[in-house]
Scaffold this motif. Sequence first.
Motif, PDB file in Angstrom:
ATOM      1  N   GLN A  42     129.165  87.828 -34.435  1.00 28.56           N
ATOM      2  CA  GLN A  42     130.303  87.908 -33.539  1.00 28.56           C
ATOM      3  C   GLN A  42     130.007  88.890 -32.402  1.00 28.56           C
ATOM      4  OE1 GLN A  42     132.705  85.988 -33.504  1.00 28.56           O
ATOM      5  NE2 GLN A  42     134.364  86.903 -32.337  1.00 28.56           N
ATOM      6  N   VAL A  43     130.341  88.494 -31.194  1.00 30.96           N
ATOM      7  CA  VAL A  43     130.097  89.325 -30.020  1.00 30.96           C
ATOM      8  C   VAL A  43     131.374  90.055 -29.646  1.00 30.96           C
ATOM      9  CG1 VAL A  43     129.474  89.301 -27.579  1.00 30.96           C
ATOM     10  CG2 VAL A  43     128.310  87.775 -29.197  1.00 30.96           C
ATOM     11  N   GLN A  44     131.240  91.320 -29.355  1.00 33.12           N
ATOM     12  CA  GLN A  44     132.378  92.090 -28.854  1.00 33.12           C
ATOM     13  C   GLN A  44     132.122  92.510 -27.417  1.00 33.12           C
ATOM     14  OE1 GLN A  44     133.004  95.286 -31.719  1.00 33.12           O
ATOM     15  NE2 GLN A  44     134.615  94.089 -32.694  1.00 33.12           N
ATOM     16  N   LEU A  45     133.129  92.314 -26.582  1.00 35.17           N
ATOM     17  CA  LEU A  45     133.095  92.741 -25.198  1.00 35.17           C
ATOM     18  C   LEU A  45     134.244  93.722 -24.995  1.00 35.17           C
ATOM     19  CD1 LEU A  45     132.602  89.251 -23.488  1.00 35.17           C
ATOM     20  CD2 LEU A  45     130.830  90.930 -24.031  1.00 35.17           C
ATOM     21  N   VAL A  46     133.947  94.891 -24.467  1.00 31.75           N
ATOM     22  CA  VAL A  46     134.971  95.919 -24.302  1.00 31.75           C
ATOM     23  C   VAL A  46     135.040  96.323 -22.834  1.00 31.75           C
ATOM     24  CG1 VAL A  46     135.752  98.208 -24.969  1.00 31.75           C
ATOM     25  CG2 VAL A  46     134.591  96.742 -26.640  1.00 31.75           C
ATOM     26  N   GLU A  47     136.195  96.050 -22.226  1.00 34.59           N
ATOM     27  CA  GLU A  47     136.404  96.399 -20.829  1.00 34.59           C
ATOM     28  C   GLU A  47     137.004  97.794 -20.708  1.00 34.59           C
ATOM     29  OE1 GLU A  47     137.723  91.926 -21.116  1.00 34.59           O
ATOM     30  OE2 GLU A  47     138.054  93.781 -22.257  1.00 34.59           O
ATOM     31  N   SER A  48     136.708  98.430 -19.598  1.00 33.14           N
ATOM     32  CA  SER A  48     137.310  99.725 -19.289  1.00 33.14           C
ATOM     33  C   SER A  48     137.342  99.901 -17.777  1.00 33.14           C
ATOM     34  CB  SER A  48     136.541 100.862 -19.948  1.00 33.14           C
ATOM     35  OG  SER A  48     135.212 100.912 -19.467  1.00 33.14           O
ATOM     36  N   GLY A  49     138.114 100.889 -17.327  1.00 31.32           N
ATOM     37  CA  GLY A  49     138.127 101.208 -15.911  1.00 31.32           C
ATOM     38  C   GLY A  49     139.357 100.750 -15.148  1.00 31.32           C
TER      39      GLY A  49
ATOM     40  N   LEU B 100     135.336  98.457 -12.772  1.00 29.85           N
ATOM     41  CA  LEU B 100     135.494  98.011 -14.146  1.00 29.85           C
ATOM     42  C   LEU B 100     134.137  97.928 -14.827  1.00 29.85           C
ATOM     43  CD1 LEU B 100     138.057  95.083 -13.681  1.00 29.85           C
ATOM     44  CD2 LEU B 100     138.493  97.542 -13.932  1.00 29.85           C
ATOM     45  N   SER B 101     134.133  98.239 -16.108  1.00 27.61           N
ATOM     46  CA  SER B 101     132.918  98.130 -16.919  1.00 27.61           C
ATOM     47  C   SER B 101     133.183  97.228 -18.108  1.00 27.61           C
ATOM     48  CB  SER B 101     132.484  99.504 -17.425  1.00 27.61           C
ATOM     49  OG  SER B 101     132.203 100.386 -16.367  1.00 27.61           O
ATOM     50  N   CYS B 102     132.161  96.529 -18.533  1.00 22.48           N
ATOM     51  CA  CYS B 102     132.243  95.665 -19.712  1.00 22.48           C
ATOM     52  C   CYS B 102     131.003  95.925 -20.556  1.00 22.48           C
ATOM     53  CB  CYS B 102     132.319  94.208 -19.307  1.00 22.48           C
ATOM     54  SG  CYS B 102     132.160  93.047 -20.696  1.00 22.48           S
ATOM     55  N   GLY B 103     131.208  96.533 -21.710  1.00 21.71           N
ATOM     56  CA  GLY B 103     130.114  96.776 -22.626  1.00 21.71           C
ATOM     57  C   GLY B 103     130.050  95.693 -23.694  1.00 21.71           C
ATOM     58  N   ALA B 104     128.843  95.218 -23.975  1.00 17.13           N
ATOM     59  CA  ALA B 104     128.657  94.145 -24.954  1.00 17.13           C
ATOM     60  C   ALA B 104     127.994  94.678 -26.217  1.00 17.13           C
ATOM     61  CB  ALA B 104     127.807  93.030 -24.352  1.00 17.13           C
ATOM     62  N   SER B 105     128.306  94.036 -27.334  1.00 16.44           N
ATOM     63  CA  SER B 105     127.771  94.478 -28.628  1.00 16.44           C
ATOM     64  C   SER B 105     126.374  93.923 -28.899  1.00 16.44           C
ATOM     65  CB  SER B 105     128.720  94.063 -29.756  1.00 16.44           C
ATOM     66  OG  SER B 105     128.861  92.661 -29.791  1.00 16.44           O
ATOM     67  N   ARG B 106     125.893  93.070 -28.015  1.00 14.13           N
ATOM     68  CA  ARG B 106     124.508  92.617 -28.116  1.00 14.13           C
ATOM     69  C   ARG B 106     123.944  92.451 -26.717  1.00 14.13           C
ATOM     70  NH1 ARG B 106     125.200  86.274 -30.006  1.00 14.13           N
ATOM     71  NH2 ARG B 106     124.507  85.341 -28.050  1.00 14.13           N
ATOM     72  N   SER B 107     122.675  92.198 -26.613  1.00 12.75           N
ATOM     73  CA  SER B 107     122.002  92.134 -25.326  1.00 12.75           C
ATOM     74  C   SER B 107     122.650  91.123 -24.394  1.00 12.75           C
ATOM     75  CB  SER B 107     120.536  91.758 -25.525  1.00 12.75           C
ATOM     76  OG  SER B 107     119.926  91.504 -24.272  1.00 12.75           O
ATOM     77  N   ILE B 108     123.042  91.590 -23.213  1.00 12.87           N
ATOM     78  CA  ILE B 108     123.645  90.658 -22.252  1.00 12.87           C
ATOM     79  C   ILE B 108     122.607  89.677 -21.704  1.00 12.87           C
ATOM     80  CG2 ILE B 108     125.544  92.183 -21.640  1.00 12.87           C
ATOM     81  CD1 ILE B 108     124.032  92.882 -19.060  1.00 12.87           C
TER      82      ILE B 108
ATOM     83  N   THR C 232     125.674  96.278 -20.094  1.00  8.11           N
ATOM     84  CA  THR C 232     126.951  96.501 -19.426  1.00  8.11           C
ATOM     85  C   THR C 232     126.987  95.742 -18.103  1.00  8.11           C
ATOM     86  OG1 THR C 232     127.193  98.680 -20.436  1.00  8.11           O
ATOM     87  CG2 THR C 232     128.526  98.238 -18.488  1.00  8.11           C
ATOM     88  N   VAL C 233     128.147  95.191 -17.827  1.00  6.06           N
ATOM     89  CA  VAL C 233     128.393  94.516 -16.565  1.00  6.06           C
ATOM     90  C   VAL C 233     129.509  95.268 -15.842  1.00  6.06           C
ATOM     91  CG1 VAL C 233     129.139  92.363 -15.467  1.00  6.06           C
ATOM     92  CG2 VAL C 233     127.687  92.303 -17.494  1.00  6.06           C
TER      93      VAL C 233
END
Length: 116
Positions: free
Chosen positions: A1-8, A20-28, A77-78
Amino acid sequence: QVQLVESGGGLVQAGGSLRLSCGASRSISSFDAMAWYRQASGKQRERVARITVSGTTNYADSVKGRFTISRDNAKDTVYLQMDSLKPEDTAVYYCNAEITFIKNYWGQGTQVTVSS
């Protein structure tokens, strides 16, 4: 399962900027593309910006010249740099990871509010 967490997200005056930032739980790099979508109250979700694994970008006409999408593969991160913000940019912004024609993953969203 992939998790994407936005912030900002947050509240900003018209003409201001947010990143805005988006961190992923696996390699983007394992995804064909990463994107930012937004959904304003009472409206359909729309794609704002997209960046492919090779770095090709495209933008909605409404944000061209004001928003910039970028990626940091080392940090998985994107980012979405948003400048010259307008009240009509107010929405919940969602990060998306795409495996073309197969799967889409979504973050939970971050609220952006632009006051006039």
